[in-house]
Design a protein around this motif. Sequence first.
Motif, PDB file in Angstrom:
ATOM      1  N   MET A  33       0.847  -1.180   0.000  1.00 59.07           N
ATOM      2  CA  MET A  33       0.000   0.000   0.000  1.00 59.07           C
ATOM      3  C   MET A  33       0.891   1.241   0.000  1.00 59.07           C
ATOM      4  O   MET A  33       1.880   1.304   0.715  1.00 59.07           O
ATOM      5  CB  MET A  33      -0.910  -0.012   1.234  1.00 59.07           C
ATOM      6  N   ALA A  34       0.482   2.217  -0.779  1.00 59.13           N
ATOM      7  CA  ALA A  34       1.182   3.501  -0.796  1.00 59.13           C
ATOM      8  C   ALA A  34       0.990   4.198   0.549  1.00 59.13           C
ATOM      9  O   ALA A  34       0.002   3.978   1.241  1.00 59.13           O
ATOM     10  CB  ALA A  34       0.635   4.369  -1.917  1.00 59.13           C
ATOM     11  N   VAL A  35       1.950   5.025   0.902  1.00 55.06           N
ATOM     12  CA  VAL A  35       1.902   5.774   2.159  1.00 55.06           C
ATOM     13  C   VAL A  35       1.870   7.262   1.813  1.00 55.06           C
ATOM     14  O   VAL A  35       2.678   7.716   1.000  1.00 55.06           O
ATOM     15  CB  VAL A  35       3.145   5.440   3.027  1.00 55.06           C
ATOM     16  N   PRO A  36       0.959   8.032   2.415  1.00 55.80           N
ATOM     17  CA  PRO A  36       0.935   9.468   2.118  1.00 55.80           C
ATOM     18  C   PRO A  36       2.205  10.156   2.621  1.00 55.80           C
ATOM     19  O   PRO A  36       2.833   9.699   3.570  1.00 55.80           O
ATOM     20  CB  PRO A  36      -0.302   9.969   2.855  1.00 55.80           C
ATOM     21  N   LYS A  37       2.561  11.243   1.977  1.00 56.28           N
ATOM     22  CA  LYS A  37       3.781  11.969   2.320  1.00 56.28           C
ATOM     23  C   LYS A  37       3.535  12.994   3.427  1.00 56.28           C
ATOM     24  O   LYS A  37       2.552  13.722   3.405  1.00 56.28           O
ATOM     25  CB  LYS A  37       4.333  12.665   1.088  1.00 56.28           C
ATOM     26  N   GLN A  38       4.453  13.008   4.387  1.00 59.12           N
ATOM     27  CA  GLN A  38       4.367  13.936   5.511  1.00 59.12           C
ATOM     28  C   GLN A  38       4.325  15.377   4.993  1.00 59.12           C
ATOM     29  O   GLN A  38       5.059  15.750   4.085  1.00 59.12           O
ATOM     30  CB  GLN A  38       5.582  13.743   6.420  1.00 59.12           C
ATOM     31  N   GLY A  39       3.442  16.170   5.596  1.00 62.25           N
ATOM     32  CA  GLY A  39       3.304  17.576   5.230  1.00 62.25           C
ATOM     33  C   GLY A  39       2.362  17.834   4.079  1.00 62.25           C
ATOM     34  O   GLY A  39       2.037  18.987   3.794  1.00 62.25           O
ATOM     35  N   ARG A  40       1.897  16.782   3.422  1.00 68.28           N
ATOM     36  CA  ARG A  40       1.023  16.932   2.253  1.00 68.28           C
ATOM     37  C   ARG A  40      -0.445  16.826   2.650  1.00 68.28           C
ATOM     38  O   ARG A  40      -0.794  16.099   3.575  1.00 68.28           O
ATOM     39  CB  ARG A  40       1.327  15.858   1.213  1.00 68.28           C
ATOM     40  N   PRO A  41      -1.312  17.507   1.906  1.00 69.13           N
ATOM     41  CA  PRO A  41      -2.750  17.396   2.174  1.00 69.13           C
ATOM     42  C   PRO A  41      -3.347  16.144   1.529  1.00 69.13           C
ATOM     43  O   PRO A  41      -2.915  15.715   0.459  1.00 69.13           O
ATOM     44  CB  PRO A  41      -3.323  18.661   1.541  1.00 69.13           C
ATOM     45  N   ILE A  42      -4.319  15.560   2.199  1.00 66.13           N
ATOM     46  CA  ILE A  42      -5.095  14.438   1.671  1.00 66.13           C
ATOM     47  C   ILE A  42      -6.561  14.680   1.993  1.00 66.13           C
ATOM     48  O   ILE A  42      -6.894  15.581   2.765  1.00 66.13           O
ATOM     49  CB  ILE A  42      -4.671  13.084   2.296  1.00 66.13           C
ATOM     50  N   GLN A  43      -7.430  13.859   1.436  1.00 67.49           N
ATOM     51  CA  GLN A  43      -8.829  13.819   1.834  1.00 67.49           C
ATOM     52  C   GLN A  43      -9.031  12.633   2.769  1.00 67.49           C
ATOM     53  O   GLN A  43      -8.240  11.687   2.757  1.00 67.49           O
ATOM     54  CB  GLN A  43      -9.743  13.605   0.623  1.00 67.49           C
ATOM     55  N   ILE A  44     -10.101  12.696   3.542  1.00 67.48           N
ATOM     56  CA  ILE A  44     -10.554  11.551   4.323  1.00 67.48           C
ATOM     57  C   ILE A  44     -11.943  11.207   3.805  1.00 67.48           C
ATOM     58  O   ILE A  44     -12.798  12.091   3.694  1.00 67.48           O
ATOM     59  CB  ILE A  44     -10.615  11.872   5.829  1.00 67.48           C
ATOM     60  N   GLN A  45     -12.157   9.934   3.468  1.00 72.24           N
ATOM     61  CA  GLN A  45     -13.442   9.499   2.939  1.00 72.24           C
ATOM     62  C   GLN A  45     -13.985   8.348   3.777  1.00 72.24           C
ATOM     63  O   GLN A  45     -13.324   7.328   3.946  1.00 72.24           O
ATOM     64  CB  GLN A  45     -13.306   9.054   1.473  1.00 72.24           C
ATOM     65  N   SER A  46     -15.179   8.554   4.282  1.00 73.03           N
ATOM     66  CA  SER A  46     -15.873   7.562   5.091  1.00 73.03           C
ATOM     67  C   SER A  46     -16.975   6.936   4.235  1.00 73.03           C
ATOM     68  O   SER A  46     -17.735   7.651   3.580  1.00 73.03           O
ATOM     69  CB  SER A  46     -16.469   8.269   6.313  1.00 73.03           C
ATOM     70  N   TYR A  47     -17.042   5.605   4.268  1.00 76.35           N
ATOM     71  CA  TYR A  47     -18.050   4.859   3.514  1.00 76.35           C
ATOM     72  C   TYR A  47     -18.913   4.052   4.481  1.00 76.35           C
ATOM     73  O   TYR A  47     -18.561   3.875   5.643  1.00 76.35           O
ATOM     74  CB  TYR A  47     -17.365   3.892   2.532  1.00 76.35           C
ATOM     75  N   LYS A  48     -20.013   3.537   3.974  1.00 79.65           N
ATOM     76  CA  LYS A  48     -20.830   2.590   4.709  1.00 79.65           C
ATOM     77  C   LYS A  48     -20.541   1.179   4.183  1.00 79.65           C
ATOM     78  O   LYS A  48     -19.941   1.012   3.125  1.00 79.65           O
ATOM     79  CB  LYS A  48     -22.328   2.925   4.580  1.00 79.65           C
ATOM     80  N   HIS A  49     -20.984   0.178   4.905  1.00 81.34           N
ATOM     81  CA  HIS A  49     -20.704  -1.225   4.578  1.00 81.34           C
ATOM     82  C   HIS A  49     -21.156  -1.580   3.158  1.00 81.34           C
ATOM     83  O   HIS A  49     -20.544  -2.417   2.496  1.00 81.34           O
ATOM     84  CB  HIS A  49     -21.395  -2.128   5.610  1.00 81.34           C
ATOM     85  N   ASN A  50     -22.211  -0.931   2.668  1.00 80.17           N
ATOM     86  CA  ASN A  50     -22.726  -1.214   1.325  1.00 80.17           C
ATOM     87  C   ASN A  50     -21.942  -0.511   0.218  1.00 80.17           C
ATOM     88  O   ASN A  50     -22.312  -0.581  -0.947  1.00 80.17           O
ATOM     89  CB  ASN A  50     -24.211  -0.859   1.238  1.00 80.17           C
ATOM     90  N   GLY A  51     -20.863   0.201   0.581  1.00 81.04           N
ATOM     91  CA  GLY A  51     -20.025   0.874  -0.406  1.00 81.04           C
ATOM     92  C   GLY A  51     -20.402   2.314  -0.688  1.00 81.04           C
ATOM     93  O   GLY A  51     -19.695   3.004  -1.428  1.00 81.04           O
ATOM     94  N   GLN A  52     -21.495   2.790  -0.104  1.00 87.49           N
ATOM     95  CA  GLN A  52     -21.937   4.162  -0.349  1.00 87.49           C
ATOM     96  C   GLN A  52     -21.046   5.153   0.403  1.00 87.49           C
ATOM     97  O   GLN A  52     -20.752   4.958   1.593  1.00 87.49           O
ATOM     98  CB  GLN A  52     -23.391   4.324   0.109  1.00 87.49           C
ATOM     99  N   LEU A  53     -20.618   6.207  -0.303  1.00 90.40           N
ATOM    100  CA  LEU A  53     -19.848   7.271   0.331  1.00 90.40           C
ATOM    101  C   LEU A  53     -20.716   7.923   1.398  1.00 90.40           C
ATOM    102  O   LEU A  53     -21.876   8.259   1.155  1.00 90.40           O
ATOM    103  CB  LEU A  53     -19.400   8.302  -0.705  1.00 90.40           C
ATOM    104  N   HIS A  54     -20.168   8.089   2.593  1.00 90.72           N
ATOM    105  CA  HIS A  54     -20.902   8.630   3.736  1.00 90.72           C
ATOM    106  C   HIS A  54     -20.530  10.089   3.995  1.00 90.72           C
ATOM    107  O   HIS A  54     -21.383  10.951   4.137  1.00 90.72           O
ATOM    108  CB  HIS A  54     -20.601   7.756   4.964  1.00 90.72           C
ATOM    109  N   ARG A  55     -19.224  10.374   4.038  1.00 88.10           N
ATOM    110  CA  ARG A  55     -18.767  11.714   4.434  1.00 88.10           C
ATOM    111  C   ARG A  55     -17.332  11.904   3.933  1.00 88.10           C
ATOM    112  O   ARG A  55     -16.538  10.964   3.940  1.00 88.10           O
ATOM    113  CB  ARG A  55     -18.818  11.802   5.954  1.00 88.10           C
ATOM    114  N   THR A  56     -16.999  13.152   3.534  1.00 83.12           N
ATOM    115  CA  THR A  56     -15.648  13.473   3.057  1.00 83.12           C
ATOM    116  C   THR A  56     -15.135  14.719   3.767  1.00 83.12           C
ATOM    117  O   THR A  56     -15.831  15.736   3.823  1.00 83.12           O
ATOM    118  CB  THR A  56     -15.649  13.735   1.532  1.00 83.12           C
ATOM    119  N   TRP A  57     -13.916  14.618   4.308  1.00 78.88           N
ATOM    120  CA  TRP A  57     -13.208  15.764   4.860  1.00 78.88           C
ATOM    121  C   TRP A  57     -12.283  16.261   3.752  1.00 78.88           C
ATOM    122  O   TRP A  57     -11.441  15.502   3.259  1.00 78.88           O
ATOM    123  CB  TRP A  57     -12.387  15.378   6.086  1.00 78.88           C
ATOM    124  N   GLN A  58     -12.406  17.521   3.373  1.00 76.21           N
ATOM    125  CA  GLN A  58     -11.729  18.030   2.188  1.00 76.21           C
ATOM    126  C   GLN A  58     -10.211  18.017   2.289  1.00 76.21           C
ATOM    127  O   GLN A  58      -9.539  17.613   1.362  1.00 76.21           O
ATOM    128  CB  GLN A  58     -12.215  19.458   1.876  1.00 76.21           C
TER     129      GLN A  58
END
Length: 178
Positions: free
Chosen positions: A1-26
Amino acid sequence: MAVPKQGRPIQIQSYKHNGQLHRTWQETTILKATSTRVIGANDRTRVTENDGRSWITREPAICFFYTKHWFNVISMIRSDGIHYYCNISSPFVFETGAVKYIDYDLDVKVFPDMTYTLLDEDEYKLHQAEMNYPSVLDRILWDNVQQLIFLIRQRRGPFSHELIEQLYELFLTYRLYD
């Protein structure tokens, strides 16, 4: 698995068990990352719900995600102390610039004095029935609730106020150079 780079911005994405996107932190800044743990921080970041509504977080937060635990921890730095919101969730994956996990509804809210309360058991039971969680998953999730409570009582890992303060200082240094 790739590892995000320190100091860089990413998103956080929360899903539900059925695969539906639940919430995203920009945007969350990576403070530390290994193949088994990602620690990020954000402050006043946009959060978008699956129905399109969005809101802005109110305080700085240090976020802990794991590949070997079925929970993640959000440490919120408020004027009256550090509050914690713990999601019982799948281990995370990092792909396409985002930390992704499945949210299993059960949450543990921890107050600055380290008292805690379990939340959303009714929502968990509803989704467990609707999405047919297998019994082995149910056992894993409840075992991880107990593991999380153990860490809270020990004030270890993300529940160390000293660690949160150090990570917040690191976050502030990244913000100086934005």
